[in-house]
Design an enzyme around this catalytic site. Sequence first.
Site, PDB file in Angstrom:
ATOM      1  N   GLU B  76       0.796  -1.232   0.000  1.00  0.00           N
ATOM      2  CA  GLU B  76       0.000   0.000   0.000  1.00  0.00           C
ATOM      3  C   GLU B  76       0.823   1.274   0.000  1.00  0.00           C
ATOM      4  O   GLU B  76       0.541   2.204  -0.744  1.00  0.00           O
ATOM      5  CB  GLU B  76      -0.934   0.043   1.211  1.00  0.00           C
ATOM      6  CG  GLU B  76      -2.258  -0.666   1.016  1.00  0.00           C
ATOM      7  CD  GLU B  76      -2.139  -2.165   1.111  1.00  0.00           C
ATOM      8  OE1 GLU B  76      -1.042  -2.658   1.404  1.00  0.00           O
ATOM      9  OE2 GLU B  76      -3.165  -2.829   0.895  1.00  0.00           O
ATOM     10  N   HIS B 145     -10.487  -4.964  10.551  1.00  0.00           N
ATOM     11  CA  HIS B 145     -11.049  -4.726   9.221  1.00  0.00           C
ATOM     12  C   HIS B 145     -12.348  -3.941   9.259  1.00  0.00           C
ATOM     13  O   HIS B 145     -13.100  -3.948   8.303  1.00  0.00           O
ATOM     14  CB  HIS B 145     -11.300  -6.068   8.515  1.00  0.00           C
ATOM     15  CG  HIS B 145     -10.037  -6.762   8.099  1.00  0.00           C
ATOM     16  ND1 HIS B 145      -9.208  -7.381   8.992  1.00  0.00           N
ATOM     17  CD2 HIS B 145      -9.458  -6.897   6.880  1.00  0.00           C
ATOM     18  CE1 HIS B 145      -8.168  -7.889   8.349  1.00  0.00           C
ATOM     19  NE2 HIS B 145      -8.295  -7.612   7.063  1.00  0.00           N
TER      20      HIS B 145
END
Lengths: 409, 346
Positions: B76, B145
């Site tokens: 990322e 998450h």
Amino acid sequence: MCVCVCVCVCLSVFPCDYFFFLPSSLIFSVEDFLNGARVVVSARTYADFTPQATFDIKKCDLHKLDEGPPLQAVLSREEGLQYYRTMQTMRRMELKADQLYKQKIIRGFCHLYDGQEACAVGIEAGINLSDHLITAYRAHGYTLTRGGTVREIMAELTGRRGGIAKGKGGSMHMYTKHFYGGNGIVGAQVPLGAGVALACKYLGKNELCVCLYGDGAANQGQIFETYNMASLWKLPCIFICENNKYGMGTSVERAAASTDYYKRGDFIPGLRVDGMDVLCVREATKLAAEHCRSGKGPILMELQTYRYHGHSMSDPGVSYRTRDEIQEVRSKSDPISMLKDRMLSNNMASVEELKEIDVEVRKEIEDAAQFATTDPEPPLDDLCNHIFYNDPPMEVRGTNPWTKLKSVS
Amino acid sequence: MTAPVPCDICIINSILLLQVTVRDALNQAMDEELERDERVFLLGEEVAQYDGAYKVSRGLWKKYGDKRIIDTPITEMGFAGIAVGAAMAGLRPICEFMTFNFSMQAIDQVINSAAKTYYMSAGLQSVPIVFRGPNGASAGVAAQHSQCFAAWYGHCPGLKVVSPWSAEDARGLLKSAIRDDNPVVFLENELMYGVPFEMSEEVQSKDFLIPIGKAKIERQGTHITLVSHSRMVSLCLDAAAVLAKEGIECEVINMRTIRPLDAEAIETSIMKTNHLVTVEGGWPQFGIGAEILARIMEGPAFNYLDSPAVRVTGVDIPMPYAKILEDNSVPQIKDIIFSIKKTLNV
């Protein structure tokens, strides 16, 4: 009666202070000569000096590369004078910044580049202004080679409205065309540079991006992420590690399990270059640029260089290294001295000529410093501008609910 | 050979409302913007050959190929930085985070490289980039998450932060985000992807844009103002429907944009209803509701409040896994109704 004067006038016949060289097409009257008229020809324009010379340069250590740069570099007089002038300008600019910082006219962070001039100048000599470049915070030198003026660089350091970023960026955030700063977060500029390279490839203009980082940053994870993607996608990116042996106060041996920074790209070919020799840097950059432009993907250069100053102006730079070490580099490997010696010993320039350049540079720096210390600070109504590009004016909350400030693009 | 279609049937066909899911709205918006401007491209994990982890980019790689739809490795920080650099050099990237939880790894690039650069360069360097992906709670994906990042990104000057609810929102706001010359954080919601909404012909047009920074009143009301964003708008409308049977008319405002916040729309509504409840999925402290309440305190609408404004938020804990625990970690319709009644003192 006119006479076509032949190539050389003998000193013993006509004593004069200057040894001059007359091209055969220049016609003088005999009377002038017989009267001992002194013909002064500009010492710069005619080949009293060697127009170009070839110099041996250090061999580069190679990693996954069959051929390195040539072991000799050709330097023309013109190039030499230009490199000399630029490096000297860079040097004096940084020293002036040191002075202004100590006078508290420059504040905050100030990371000086003196000692590393051959890197910035050599790199620029190996690419075009239409190429792209990004570096970290030790960026004043690159701002100059990428088209910034000493005036607007210094005025940015002193936080004035005439600064290259109108006083809003400071030392670490200077930008010009195809130069993406000046970046404060260690290592963050490396993925950015690969992104610029991606745009170069995408837009198909045969441009490349030079992406610089230091020996300290070289251990950052995001750099390895970038190596991976740049290699996978064959981005036209020259990664350059400026290894000045210290990441702030930590020597390379204490920071890196492997100090062979040119090999750290693993699957990316690399070369280790003498970063104190502007010609060595230039030739390596040319090779690297050719590699990228031929579509082979990224390449990595490690420039072995040295900074005379500490990491920044708040670091004296002598707690983690000895003054002797600094002095030794200064006397044996200074990039400007190296170029100067080469040019003088090969009769490519005169001592006076180089001195004249020094004087001009000094004046330019003085004028710039004068501007940087007298130009007014940015106006307060610029405070909230430049938040968004191409947007209608908007309101920004001030320090309290009643203060509503205006922001324009 | 078929007979030519009579005119009156044409007219009926042309005002036919389409049912479009949020996912398809996003997909179509990206498709149209990719077609419209060659500089637009999409990068992220699984966006190309996998058709998108949540199928939002389905079909795009097949249509546009490797150059415009790029699968990235699971890095990322690296690919977000690459996206920002590409934006600086003249392209218009859409950088997908598989979920915004993973954007934390790249948050330095979003804030320090994207958001601040136009300011630091005093207007020399703009960054036309969109960061998009699902944000907030999902179903059973547990603590790492499920975080909502609206407040974190909403905090930072130099960013625009958008949080669509409906398919129309998704379409119009994503198109605006892609055409915007500034960094936009586009917070989607996984649980909303499959929800269908009616889409009028006007909304279906290729140049339908929703301006960033303007809220929408989804339901008119007179007794209380409910302010919400993303999936919670659905719950507010459900709560409003229940309360309407009891004679309480709620005005439901869909924020659409987190930053810049449309405080004026909220103030105008409060001046009419005299009561405010904000509803969000994220944590309470320093959150969206906290900001709205602070602004109302500081602004002209305060004097119109008949009772203190309150916030309905996610519970102040990391998200648990077990269904019963998860269900009780986010606002439910009953929580909204409860808070409304307390505020109205009924």
